[in-house]
Design a protein around this motif. Structure first.
Motif, PDB file in Angstrom:
ATOM      1  N   UNK A  78     -20.599  -1.927 -15.697  1.00 25.50           N
ATOM      2  CA  UNK A  78     -21.012  -0.796 -15.740  1.00 25.50           C
ATOM      3  C   UNK A  78     -21.046  -0.551 -13.787  1.00 25.50           C
ATOM      4  N   UNK A  79     -22.313  -2.188 -13.314  1.00 20.22           N
ATOM      5  CA  UNK A  79     -22.218  -1.938 -12.036  1.00 20.22           C
ATOM      6  C   UNK A  79     -21.940  -2.675 -11.465  1.00 20.22           C
ATOM      7  N   UNK A  80     -19.877  -2.695 -12.117  1.00 25.58           N
ATOM      8  CA  UNK A  80     -19.833  -3.385 -10.533  1.00 25.58           C
ATOM      9  C   UNK A  80     -18.780  -2.107 -10.323  1.00 25.58           C
ATOM     10  N   UNK A  81     -18.281  -2.962  -8.981  1.00 30.19           N
ATOM     11  CA  UNK A  81     -17.156  -1.959  -8.180  1.00 30.19           C
ATOM     12  C   UNK A  81     -16.031  -2.797  -7.992  1.00 30.19           C
ATOM     13  N   UNK A  82     -13.985  -2.272  -8.220  1.00 29.15           N
ATOM     14  CA  UNK A  82     -13.375  -2.760  -7.486  1.00 29.15           C
ATOM     15  C   UNK A  82     -13.515  -2.964  -5.991  1.00 29.15           C
ATOM     16  N   UNK A  83     -12.609  -4.180  -5.924  1.00 30.48           N
ATOM     17  CA  UNK A  83     -12.711  -4.332  -4.121  1.00 30.48           C
ATOM     18  C   UNK A  83     -12.698  -3.300  -3.232  1.00 30.48           C
ATOM     19  N   UNK A  84     -12.497  -3.089  -2.276  1.00 28.90           N
ATOM     20  CA  UNK A  84     -11.681  -1.836  -1.257  1.00 28.90           C
ATOM     21  C   UNK A  84     -10.104  -2.278  -1.496  1.00 28.90           C
ATOM     22  N   UNK A  85      -9.751  -3.765  -1.732  1.00 33.27           N
ATOM     23  CA  UNK A  85      -8.342  -4.024  -1.310  1.00 33.27           C
ATOM     24  C   UNK A  85      -7.831  -4.110  -3.049  1.00 33.27           C
ATOM     25  N   UNK A  86      -8.440  -3.182  -3.729  1.00 29.14           N
ATOM     26  CA  UNK A  86      -8.129  -3.323  -5.020  1.00 29.14           C
ATOM     27  C   UNK A  86      -7.691  -2.192  -5.320  1.00 29.14           C
ATOM     28  N   UNK A  87      -6.178  -2.184  -6.930  1.00 28.18           N
ATOM     29  CA  UNK A  87      -5.539  -1.613  -7.188  1.00 28.18           C
ATOM     30  C   UNK A  87      -3.638  -1.767  -7.016  1.00 28.18           C
ATOM     31  N   UNK A  88      -3.449  -3.058  -6.127  1.00 27.18           N
ATOM     32  CA  UNK A  88      -2.049  -2.836  -6.465  1.00 27.18           C
ATOM     33  C   UNK A  88      -1.615  -3.489  -6.697  1.00 27.18           C
ATOM     34  N   UNK A  89      -2.116  -3.855  -8.079  1.00 30.17           N
ATOM     35  CA  UNK A  89      -1.564  -4.214  -9.702  1.00 30.17           C
ATOM     36  C   UNK A  89      -0.898  -2.605 -10.912  1.00 30.17           C
ATOM     37  N   UNK A  90      -1.866  -2.211 -10.438  1.00 32.81           N
ATOM     38  CA  UNK A  90      -2.521  -0.982 -11.373  1.00 32.81           C
ATOM     39  C   UNK A  90      -0.961   0.535 -11.334  1.00 32.81           C
TER      40      UNK A  90
END
Lengths: 146, 73, 146, 73
Positions: free
Chosen positions: A134-146
């Protein structure tokens, strides 16, 4: 003190011992302001403490750009493993000639740390280690596998 | 072979994959049910540099780490 | 720790000793962030040190409003008399639940301190004590005799 | 009599004045050559409260302090 000052501790950071060493190493270097930030584990949601994993190769890499600043010096320590309520898991200090750069760098550094440092937090609750998603956030570069 | 490490809260042992790009790796990762909830929130580092393109090539011996959402401090 | 935490030292502040005491007194009070500010005497313009006069009745009065904050705790120490290069003349710490209030209060408090605390600074140079008039500013209420 | 204290860098001993208001005190202070360069930058406190009006009354036993430009830290 030209080397990188990133210190990693198993469990709670010995805050005063570390501050003592940093202060005495740097107090004669011409900085007029030293602004530490001390992150203390709060007794929220009935936790006994927090626990951390970190990935040192990328943490060091991330820290390098802050270590390369010309007009400020930044020193930092972080825990891995279990850190109990009242103990400190994150400690840094910003050293600048004047206070206003210090305020600026403190905020920029800590916010960048929160967004980009490869560290994972867990609640210690009823003897269990539970990912604090709940307190964690994806890294700014996250999401390329999404 | 490319080694892939799952960091932090992802409860999975390091694995090896025979892939030539991050895009190919992605296809392999989608075959692992335990990863389903994680994939869209992961960042990817190749040899300890975070990369942002699926076209990043991978070669034998490369080391990939997958980074779930962070929260330091 | 309901009482006012304003400490006055003759000469340089024993920084680590004071931080140690503050940290241990307050670390279990539920604050998640402790942000100290440490003002170190820089070797500018060939000075040997700085020297300070302060007027305690109005300094305490000024500090009272910061001591009355609900969502933050502020502790502070200041020197009077001579403080040599590398020593610390001003130390404070902001305690808040979350970091962002801490950043805000740190800046507000220190800027208010600089503008309003009844303290006078002197350079110690060639054995003389010279008023640092170039760095001093009239209090906001000054000027009615002008 | 009203006691007047000169703080910080003003090199002057505490003095007493027979005045009924800050305005009257101001007139007296203007008679002291050593104060000439200080007066327009001073703040005035009566019984340890900073005041902002020349019409502030003064009575026997009041304690005035004059505060030159400050620089703490």
């Amino acid at each position: 003190m030209d080397n990188m000052i990133l210190e990693i501790y198993k469990g709670g950071i010995p805050v005063i011992e570390v501050l003592d060493r940093w202060y005495n190493d740097l107090k004669l270097e011409g900085y007029g302001a030293m602004i530490p930030f001390i992150g203390i584990v709060r007794p929220d949601n009935g936790i006994e403490g927090l626990s951390f994993d970190l990935y040192l190769p990328l943490l060091s890499e991330w820290f390098k750009k802050w270590n390369a600043l010309k007009e400020a010096k930044i020193t930092m320590a972080h825990s891995f493993g279990d850190v109990m309520v009242g103990e400190t898991s994150f400690l840094c200090a910003i050293w600048t000639k004047h206070r206003r750069e210090g305020f600026k760098y403190l905020e920029e550094f800590v916010e960048d740390f929160k967004a980009n440092a490869p560290i994972w937090k867990y609640d210690l609750k009823n003897g269990k280690r539970i990912f604090a998603g709940d307190r964690a956030k994806p890294l700014p570069e996250a999401g390329i596998l999404g | 072979m490319v080694s892939v490490e799952f960091l932090g809260p992802i409860q999975m042992e390091k694995k090896e994959f025979n892939v030539q790009s991050v895009r190919e790796l992605k296809d392999e990762l989608y075959k692992i049910p335990e990863l389903e909830d994680w994939l869209e929130s992961l960042a990817v580092a190749v040899n300890d540099k975070i990369i942002t393109s699926l076209d990043t090539p991978l070669k034998d011996g490369d080391k990939v780490v997958l980074l779930p959402p962070v929260c330091g401090g």
